[in-house]
Design a protein around this motif. Structure first.
Motif, PDB file in Angstrom:
ATOM      1  N   ASN A   1       4.663 -12.614  50.928  1.00 11.85           N
ATOM      2  CA  ASN A   1       5.430 -11.817  49.965  1.00 11.85           C
ATOM      3  C   ASN A   1       4.735 -11.686  48.609  1.00 11.85           C
ATOM      4  O   ASN A   1       5.388 -11.584  47.577  1.00 11.85           O
ATOM      5  N   HIS A   2       3.410 -11.729  48.610  1.00  7.38           N
ATOM      6  CA  HIS A   2       2.630 -11.554  47.392  1.00  7.38           C
ATOM      7  C   HIS A   2       1.417 -10.667  47.673  1.00  7.38           C
ATOM      8  O   HIS A   2       0.904 -10.639  48.793  1.00  7.38           O
ATOM      9  N   ALA A   3       0.966  -9.956  46.640  1.00  3.48           N
ATOM     10  CA  ALA A   3      -0.345  -9.317  46.682  1.00  3.48           C
ATOM     11  C   ALA A   3      -1.370 -10.382  46.293  1.00  3.48           C
ATOM     12  O   ALA A   3      -1.210 -11.045  45.263  1.00  3.48           O
ATOM     13  N   VAL A   4      -2.400 -10.575  47.112  1.00  5.09           N
ATOM     14  CA  VAL A   4      -3.302 -11.713  46.943  1.00  5.09           C
ATOM     15  C   VAL A   4      -4.702 -11.233  46.571  1.00  5.09           C
ATOM     16  O   VAL A   4      -5.267 -10.356  47.220  1.00  5.09           O
ATOM     17  N   ILE A   5      -5.255 -11.841  45.511  1.00  2.00           N
ATOM     18  CA  ILE A   5      -6.610 -11.530  45.055  1.00  2.00           C
ATOM     19  C   ILE A   5      -7.462 -12.790  45.151  1.00  2.00           C
ATOM     20  O   ILE A   5      -7.044 -13.869  44.732  1.00  2.00           O
TER      21      ILE A   5
ATOM     22  N   ARG B   1     -19.277 -19.725  42.322  1.00  2.00           N
ATOM     23  CA  ARG B   1     -20.632 -19.957  42.837  1.00  2.00           C
ATOM     24  C   ARG B   1     -21.486 -20.669  41.795  1.00  2.00           C
ATOM     25  O   ARG B   1     -21.110 -20.801  40.648  1.00  2.00           O
ATOM     26  N   GLY B   2     -22.668 -21.103  42.245  1.00  2.00           N
ATOM     27  CA  GLY B   2     -23.572 -21.831  41.359  1.00  2.00           C
ATOM     28  C   GLY B   2     -23.640 -23.281  41.779  1.00  2.00           C
ATOM     29  O   GLY B   2     -23.784 -23.594  42.973  1.00  2.00           O
ATOM     30  N   ASP B   3     -23.533 -24.197  40.806  1.00  2.00           N
ATOM     31  CA  ASP B   3     -23.579 -25.630  41.112  1.00  2.00           C
ATOM     32  C   ASP B   3     -22.387 -26.069  41.946  1.00  2.00           C
ATOM     33  O   ASP B   3     -22.463 -27.050  42.684  1.00  2.00           O
ATOM     34  N   PHE B   4     -21.258 -25.373  41.812  1.00  2.00           N
ATOM     35  CA  PHE B   4     -20.050 -25.690  42.567  1.00  2.00           C
ATOM     36  C   PHE B   4     -19.745 -24.560  43.545  1.00  2.00           C
ATOM     37  O   PHE B   4     -20.038 -23.399  43.276  1.00  2.00           O
ATOM     38  N   THR B   5     -19.116 -24.911  44.653  1.00  2.00           N
ATOM     39  CA  THR B   5     -18.650 -23.919  45.615  1.00  2.00           C
ATOM     40  C   THR B   5     -17.133 -23.996  45.692  1.00  2.00           C
ATOM     41  O   THR B   5     -16.574 -25.058  45.965  1.00  2.00           O
ATOM     42  N   GLY B   6     -16.492 -22.880  45.431  1.00  2.00           N
ATOM     43  CA  GLY B   6     -15.035 -22.881  45.462  1.00  2.00           C
ATOM     44  C   GLY B   6     -14.476 -21.480  45.554  1.00  2.00           C
ATOM     45  O   GLY B   6     -15.211 -20.490  45.591  1.00  2.00           O
ATOM     46  N   THR B   7     -13.170 -21.401  45.602  1.00  2.00           N
ATOM     47  CA  THR B   7     -12.461 -20.125  45.703  1.00  2.00           C
ATOM     48  C   THR B   7     -11.138 -20.227  44.951  1.00  2.00           C
ATOM     49  O   THR B   7     -10.491 -21.272  44.963  1.00  2.00           O
ATOM     50  N   THR B   8     -10.760 -19.139  44.297  1.00  2.00           N
ATOM     51  CA  THR B   8      -9.420 -19.048  43.740  1.00  2.00           C
ATOM     52  C   THR B   8      -8.665 -17.949  44.462  1.00  2.00           C
ATOM     53  O   THR B   8      -9.238 -16.924  44.836  1.00  2.00           O
ATOM     54  N   LEU B   9      -7.386 -18.184  44.684  1.00  2.00           N
ATOM     55  CA  LEU B   9      -6.479 -17.176  45.214  1.00  2.00           C
ATOM     56  C   LEU B   9      -5.345 -17.006  44.209  1.00  2.00           C
ATOM     57  O   LEU B   9      -4.692 -17.981  43.843  1.00  2.00           O
ATOM     58  N   MET B  10      -5.118 -15.775  43.763  1.00  2.00           N
ATOM     59  CA  MET B  10      -4.020 -15.470  42.865  1.00  2.00           C
ATOM     60  C   MET B  10      -2.981 -14.664  43.621  1.00  2.00           C
ATOM     61  O   MET B  10      -3.314 -13.708  44.330  1.00  2.00           O
ATOM     62  N   PHE B  11      -1.709 -15.053  43.472  1.00  2.00           N
ATOM     63  CA  PHE B  11      -0.620 -14.441  44.229  1.00  2.00           C
ATOM     64  C   PHE B  11       0.316 -13.709  43.270  1.00  2.00           C
ATOM     65  O   PHE B  11       1.060 -14.343  42.518  1.00  2.00           O
ATOM     66  N   PHE B  12       0.277 -12.380  43.306  1.00  2.00           N
ATOM     67  CA  PHE B  12       1.099 -11.557  42.427  1.00  2.00           C
ATOM     68  C   PHE B  12       2.378 -11.142  43.156  1.00  2.00           C
ATOM     69  O   PHE B  12       2.328 -10.501  44.200  1.00  2.00           O
ATOM     70  N   SER B  13       3.528 -11.505  42.589  1.00  2.00           N
ATOM     71  CA  SER B  13       4.809 -11.116  43.180  1.00  2.00           C
ATOM     72  C   SER B  13       5.103  -9.658  42.860  1.00  2.00           C
ATOM     73  O   SER B  13       4.441  -9.035  42.017  1.00  2.00           O
TER      74      SER B  13
ATOM     75  N   ILE C   1     -10.360 -11.673  34.773  1.00  2.00           N
ATOM     76  CA  ILE C   1     -10.200 -12.230  33.430  1.00  2.00           C
ATOM     77  C   ILE C   1      -9.747 -13.685  33.485  1.00  2.00           C
ATOM     78  O   ILE C   1     -10.302 -14.558  32.810  1.00  2.00           O
ATOM     79  N   ILE C   2      -8.731 -13.959  34.310  1.00  2.00           N
ATOM     80  CA  ILE C   2      -8.177 -15.307  34.378  1.00  2.00           C
ATOM     81  C   ILE C   2      -9.176 -16.285  35.000  1.00  2.00           C
ATOM     82  O   ILE C   2      -9.423 -17.373  34.470  1.00  2.00           O
ATOM     83  N   THR C   3      -9.767 -15.882  36.134  1.00  2.00           N
ATOM     84  CA  THR C   3     -10.743 -16.759  36.782  1.00  2.00           C
ATOM     85  C   THR C   3     -11.962 -16.967  35.896  1.00  2.00           C
ATOM     86  O   THR C   3     -12.498 -18.072  35.804  1.00  2.00           O
ATOM     87  N   GLY C   4     -12.401 -15.896  35.212  1.00  2.00           N
ATOM     88  CA  GLY C   4     -13.550 -16.012  34.312  1.00  2.00           C
ATOM     89  C   GLY C   4     -13.300 -17.000  33.191  1.00  2.00           C
ATOM     90  O   GLY C   4     -14.175 -17.811  32.846  1.00  2.00           O
TER      91      GLY C   4
ATOM     92  N   GLU D   1       6.970 -16.869  38.735  1.00  2.00           N
ATOM     93  CA  GLU D   1       5.801 -17.677  39.050  1.00  2.00           C
ATOM     94  C   GLU D   1       4.606 -16.805  39.436  1.00  2.00           C
ATOM     95  O   GLU D   1       4.745 -15.839  40.184  1.00  2.00           O
ATOM     96  N   LEU D   2       3.457 -17.144  38.887  1.00  2.00           N
ATOM     97  CA  LEU D   2       2.189 -16.547  39.291  1.00  2.00           C
ATOM     98  C   LEU D   2       1.331 -17.665  39.882  1.00  2.00           C
ATOM     99  O   LEU D   2       0.593 -18.324  39.162  1.00  2.00           O
ATOM    100  N   PRO D   3       1.462 -17.924  41.183  1.00  2.00           N
ATOM    101  CA  PRO D   3       0.701 -19.026  41.782  1.00  2.00           C
ATOM    102  C   PRO D   3      -0.802 -18.751  41.746  1.00  2.00           C
ATOM    103  O   PRO D   3      -1.251 -17.636  42.018  1.00  2.00           O
ATOM    104  N   LEU D   4      -1.535 -19.776  41.406  1.00  2.00           N
ATOM    105  CA  LEU D   4      -2.997 -19.727  41.427  1.00  2.00           C
ATOM    106  C   LEU D   4      -3.480 -20.965  42.164  1.00  2.00           C
ATOM    107  O   LEU D   4      -3.251 -22.086  41.719  1.00  2.00           O
TER     108      LEU D   4
END
Length: 207
Positions: A57-61, A66-78, A114-117, A175-178
């Protein structure tokens, strides 16, 4: 991981997320309240369940780190977020829905960027690491590909930083889950940095 190390990591995240929340507040033109992040080590099945529940039930981005760390963010827009942000940023009157058009999708991608940056920049400064956020994309719901990216071996567990921010709109909290995912190798790098330096006394004081 000791309780002190857990508290230090949580405080590092708080600093990075505070900057991200400030950046989001400028875009949304509303006050953004930040919840203290929880930090959990979870099995892959539990991770997939959480992602699927939010994705329903969210739009997900998605944005990769990348770089020294490997990871991912998921943002869930209601749907409420999509409606509010479309009105504020695009001057569009739309319904409360996560079905977005091309223009709305571009807006969500830019907000996620913007937020992840802001978050990645703060983490890079605090941890003295060379990391950057890759261009965001719409998450297609392929949790298998997400896990393969984070956990190349089935014997490893990723670390999940489970973060919830609250976007206040006229007294109504939305709520804006990240979700922030780091793999085990990255987690070990972060722990080694903390253990090898008087982090709490020097780094956080300077931040």
């Amino acid at each position: 991981m000791t309780e002190l190390e857990r508290d230090i990591i949580r405080e590092i995240l708080n600093i990075g997320l505070a900057r991200a929340a400030d950046s989001f507040a400028v875009v949304a033109q509303e006050k953004v309240l930040l919840e203290v992040p929880s930090l959990d080590l979870l099995e892959s099945e539990d991770i997939l369940l959480q992602v699927k529940e939010y994705s329903a039930n969210h739009a997900v981005i998605q944005s990769d780190i990348r770089g020294d760390f490997t990871g991912t963010t998921l943002m869930f827009f209601s749907g409420q977020h999509v409606q509010r942000l479309s009105r504020v940023c695009l001057r569009m009157q739309v319904s409360d829905s996560v079905q977005v058009n091309e223009l709305q999708e571009s807006l969500l991608l830019e907000i996620s960027n913007i937020i992840t940056g802001a978050l990645v920049t703060q983490l890079a400064n605090i941890l003295k690491a060379r990391i950057y956020g890759a261009p965001p994309c719409t998450f297609n719901g392929d949790t298998t590909a997400l896990m393969s990216h984070l956990v190349p071996s089935e014997s490893l567990q990723p670390l999940i930083f489970s973060i919830i921010t609250h976007f206040s709109d006229h007294g109504n909290s939305v709520e804006l889950p990240l979700m922030l995912f780091f793999n085990r190798a990255t987690f070990e790098k972060i722990l080694n940095i903390i253990r090898g330096y008087d982090f709490l006394g020097k780094q956080l004081a300077g931040a």
